[in-house]
Write a protein that holds these residues in place. Structure first.
Motif, PDB file in Angstrom:
ATOM      1  N   ALA A   2       5.708-114.773 -20.761  1.00 46.22           N
ATOM      2  CA  ALA A   2       6.149-114.776 -19.361  1.00 46.22           C
ATOM      3  C   ALA A   2       7.471-114.032 -19.237  1.00 46.22           C
ATOM      4  N   LYS A   3       7.611-113.287 -18.128  1.00 48.19           N
ATOM      5  CA  LYS A   3       8.856-112.561 -17.882  1.00 48.19           C
ATOM      6  C   LYS A   3       9.910-113.547 -17.374  1.00 48.19           C
ATOM      7  N   PRO A   4      11.167-113.361 -17.792  1.00 48.71           N
ATOM      8  CA  PRO A   4      12.201-114.327 -17.390  1.00 48.71           C
ATOM      9  C   PRO A   4      12.570-114.237 -15.902  1.00 48.71           C
ATOM     10  N   GLY A   5      12.459-113.043 -15.311  1.00 45.73           N
ATOM     11  CA  GLY A   5      12.952-112.865 -13.936  1.00 45.73           C
ATOM     12  C   GLY A   5      11.832-112.710 -12.932  1.00 45.73           C
ATOM     13  N   ARG A   6      12.174-112.101 -11.774  1.00 41.09           N
ATOM     14  CA  ARG A   6      11.184-111.909 -10.709  1.00 41.09           C
ATOM     15  C   ARG A   6      11.302-110.517 -10.112  1.00 41.09           C
ATOM     16  N   THR A   7      10.162-109.998  -9.642  1.00 42.01           N
ATOM     17  CA  THR A   7      10.163-108.768  -8.859  1.00 42.01           C
ATOM     18  C   THR A   7      10.137-109.165  -7.390  1.00 42.01           C
ATOM     19  N   ILE A   8      11.042-108.602  -6.612  1.00 43.42           N
ATOM     20  CA  ILE A   8      11.111-108.924  -5.177  1.00 43.42           C
ATOM     21  C   ILE A   8      10.786-107.653  -4.401  1.00 43.42           C
ATOM     22  N   GLY A 267      19.660-110.131 -17.573  1.00 44.34           N
ATOM     23  CA  GLY A 267      19.868-110.895 -16.340  1.00 44.34           C
ATOM     24  C   GLY A 267      20.507-110.114 -15.206  1.00 44.34           C
ATOM     25  N   ALA A 268      20.698-108.813 -15.387  1.00 45.56           N
ATOM     26  CA  ALA A 268      21.256-107.997 -14.295  1.00 45.56           C
ATOM     27  C   ALA A 268      20.235-107.869 -13.162  1.00 45.56           C
ATOM     28  N   VAL A 269      20.741-107.520 -11.965  1.00 46.62           N
ATOM     29  CA  VAL A 269      19.885-107.223 -10.816  1.00 46.62           C
ATOM     30  C   VAL A 269      19.634-105.721 -10.809  1.00 46.62           C
ATOM     31  N   CYS A 270      18.380-105.287 -10.657  1.00 46.62           N
ATOM     32  CA  CYS A 270      18.057-103.852 -10.648  1.00 46.62           C
ATOM     33  C   CYS A 270      17.364-103.476  -9.345  1.00 46.62           C
ATOM     34  N   ILE A 271      17.891-102.453  -8.686  1.00 40.98           N
ATOM     35  CA  ILE A 271      17.359-102.011  -7.391  1.00 40.98           C
ATOM     36  C   ILE A 271      17.163-100.502  -7.434  1.00 40.98           C
ATOM     37  N   ASN A 272      15.980-100.030  -7.034  1.00 43.92           N
ATOM     38  CA  ASN A 272      15.719 -98.591  -6.999  1.00 43.92           C
ATOM     39  C   ASN A 272      15.462 -98.138  -5.570  1.00 43.92           C
ATOM     40  N   PHE A 273      16.259 -97.167  -5.059  1.00 45.63           N
ATOM     41  CA  PHE A 273      15.981 -96.646  -3.713  1.00 45.63           C
ATOM     42  C   PHE A 273      15.334 -95.275  -3.728  1.00 45.63           C
ATOM     43  N   SER A 274      15.191 -94.669  -4.916  1.00 46.24           N
ATOM     44  CA  SER A 274      14.516 -93.370  -4.992  1.00 46.24           C
ATOM     45  C   SER A 274      13.039 -93.544  -4.645  1.00 46.24           C
ATOM     46  N   SER A 275      12.428 -92.489  -4.107  1.00 41.05           N
ATOM     47  CA  SER A 275      10.989 -92.572  -3.849  1.00 41.05           C
ATOM     48  C   SER A 275      10.205 -92.497  -5.160  1.00 41.05           C
ATOM     49  N   SER A 276      10.857 -92.094  -6.254  1.00 38.32           N
ATOM     50  CA  SER A 276      10.239 -92.153  -7.588  1.00 38.32           C
ATOM     51  C   SER A 276      10.651 -93.459  -8.257  1.00 38.32           C
ATOM     52  N   LYS A 277       9.778 -93.930  -9.130  1.00 42.64           N
ATOM     53  CA  LYS A 277      10.096 -95.176  -9.846  1.00 42.64           C
ATOM     54  C   LYS A 277      11.088 -94.871 -10.973  1.00 42.64           C
ATOM     55  N   ASN A 278      12.367 -95.151 -10.753  1.00 49.86           N
ATOM     56  CA  ASN A 278      13.403 -94.827 -11.738  1.00 49.86           C
ATOM     57  C   ASN A 278      13.475 -95.829 -12.897  1.00 49.86           C
ATOM     58  N   PHE A 279      12.877 -97.010 -12.722  1.00 52.83           N
ATOM     59  CA  PHE A 279      12.800 -97.978 -13.829  1.00 52.83           C
ATOM     60  C   PHE A 279      11.355 -98.022 -14.298  1.00 52.83           C
ATOM     61  N   ASP A 280      11.132 -98.127 -15.619  1.00 54.48           N
ATOM     62  CA  ASP A 280       9.741 -98.349 -16.042  1.00 54.48           C
ATOM     63  C   ASP A 280       9.491 -99.848 -16.172  1.00 54.48           C
ATOM     64  N   GLU A 281       8.262-100.191 -16.504  1.00 51.57           N
ATOM     65  CA  GLU A 281       7.830-101.599 -16.530  1.00 51.57           C
ATOM     66  C   GLU A 281       8.757-102.500 -17.355  1.00 51.57           C
ATOM     67  N   SER A 282       9.354-101.931 -18.404  1.00 52.05           N
ATOM     68  CA  SER A 282      10.157-102.748 -19.312  1.00 52.05           C
ATOM     69  C   SER A 282      11.392-103.352 -18.633  1.00 52.05           C
ATOM     70  N   VAL A 283      11.736-102.843 -17.431  1.00 56.50           N
ATOM     71  CA  VAL A 283      12.874-103.404 -16.701  1.00 56.50           C
ATOM     72  C   VAL A 283      12.676-104.916 -16.493  1.00 56.50           C
ATOM     73  N   LYS A 284      11.400-105.292 -16.373  1.00 56.79           N
ATOM     74  CA  LYS A 284      11.092-106.704 -16.079  1.00 56.79           C
ATOM     75  C   LYS A 284      11.438-107.642 -17.229  1.00 56.79           C
ATOM     76  N   SER A 285      11.603-107.065 -18.442  1.00 63.34           N
ATOM     77  CA  SER A 285      11.974-107.913 -19.573  1.00 63.34           C
ATOM     78  C   SER A 285      13.489-108.140 -19.628  1.00 63.34           C
ATOM     79  N   LYS A 286      14.240-107.408 -18.784  1.00 65.64           N
ATOM     80  CA  LYS A 286      15.704-107.491 -18.805  1.00 65.64           C
ATOM     81  C   LYS A 286      16.292-108.007 -17.491  1.00 65.64           C
ATOM     82  N   ALA A 287      15.739-107.538 -16.368  1.00 60.34           N
ATOM     83  CA  ALA A 287      16.342-107.844 -15.063  1.00 60.34           C
ATOM     84  C   ALA A 287      16.078-109.287 -14.656  1.00 60.34           C
TER      85      ALA A 287
END
Ligand code: NAD
Length: 319
Positions: A2-8, A267-287
């Motif tokens: 299970a991933k520690p955080g959440r995607t909003i 545990g950092a908060v990660c936000i992407n406003f680019s129309s391209s996905k600047n984070f790959d899936e692995s962000v979910k294991s950290k954010a």
């Protein structure tokens, strides 16, 4: 595992503005029985702009606004067409889909839009107020200044995520927070870094060339942010900025670009406003919280700005 955080998702965040916006539109029924009118000018053949325009139209109509897309075939006529809309009393808000000429003429056209109808908050007066941390247009503090939509959307997202601590006084609610913003365009990255620093954060503003630090100084002693050059961009320097960053915000306009997940503090908060996905899936294991896009919140801010303009105009008539 299970991933520690959440995607909003931006759609969940923008929902929290729907009721507020609809109620305001309803309260304007006496002067705008069919809803406030937003006019969008499209003078390029950019399919992305066309999509954004359609989407703005649908959102407008679903919330009781009217939206008119005006296509201008001949770029050289755009200025006159904007001036006509400036004069037209039935038009409440104006936006232009850029790029049009793709050079400095676009910045000129931005300023042709009447300040009173500038829903995107691109007028020089609004920008200067924002950079100087001035929140009203008048000395009596009756007329609120307008903020550029996308930077404002990121601020509202950070409020939703509770990065803004509402136990702190308004204007200092990011005190103690460290943010990294990867993008320093005049439209989003630089104003965003200024807004966050004005609210008390330490902000590392990163672009392809260099890294700058935006802060209000020790103990937030300054009323508005100051900027310090930290030197040339390098991955090492970026890594150092990220080591203790609570928030990482990306806006790199490239499909190839991926922010190095290993730089993200756990545990950092990660936000992407680019129309391209600047984070790959692995962000979910950290954010702790990850917001993959911001467009829907930007449109809510556009409509909110438009209502503020209508209100400001009403107040001006009563003064
Ligand atoms: P821009 O091209 O004007 O600016 C790009 C910025 O990113 C520059 O500061 C550049 O130096 C920096 N950059 C590029 N590559 C980099 C790298 N490898 N490392 C560090 N910095 C790098 O673009 P823009 O107008 O700011 O738009 C950026 C993105 O944001 C686009 O994808 C655009 O579609 C999107 N955007 C989204 C919204 C929204 O509401 N979601 C609004 C406006 C723009």
């Amino acid at each position: 595992s299970a991933k520690p955080g959440r995607t909003i998702l931006a759609s969940s965040i923008s929902k929290t503005y729907v009721d507020e916006i609809k109620a305001k539109v309803e309260s304007l029924k006496s002067i705008r029985p069919n809803g406030p009118l937003l006019v969008g000018f499209l003078a390029n053949n950019d399919p992305a702009a066309e999509m954004y325009a359609n989407w703005t139209g649908k959102t407008c109509e679903s919330m009781g606004f009217r939206y008119e897309l005006r296509r201008v075939e001949e770029k050289d006529f755009l200025e006159e067409t904007i001036i006509e809309a400036n004069r037209d009393k039935s038009v409440d808000g104006i936006m232009v889909y850029f790029p049009v000429f793709g050079n400095a003429q676009d910045q000129y056209l931005q300023q042709v839009v009447a300040r009173e109808k500038d829903v995107e908050g691109l007028n020089h007066v609004y920008y200067q107020n924002m950079y100087h941390n001035i929140r009203f247009l008048d000395d009596e503090q009756q007329l609120k200044s307008i903020l550029p939509c996308t930077p404002l959307a990121v601020v509202k997202i950070m409020e939703y995520l509770k990065t803004y601590n509402n136990l702190l006084p308004v204007g200092n609610r990011l005190y103690g927070k460290r943010c990294v913003v990867v993008n320093r365009s005049e439209i989003v990255g630089r104003p965003l870094a200024a807004l966050l620093a004005n609210d008390g954060a330490v902000v590392y503003s990163v672009d392809v060339n260099n890294i700058q630090k935006f802060t209000r100084g020790e103990g937030l002693k300054f009323q508005k942010h100051q900027v310090e050059d930290l030197g040339a961009f390098s991955n090492e320097a970026l890594k150092e900025c990220c080591a203790d960053a609570d928030v990482i915000i990306t806006g790199v306009p490239s499909e190839q670009y991926k922010f190095p997940t290993e730089f993200i503090k756990e545990g950092a908060v990660c936000i992407n406003f680019s129309s391209s996905k600047n984070f790959d899936e692995s962000v979910k294991s950290k954010a702790s919280l990850y917001v993959p896009s911001t467009g829907k919140v930007t449109i809510s801010m556009l409509l909110r700005n438009m209502l503020r303009l209508v209100e400001n105009r009403q107040k001006l008539q009563q003064l």
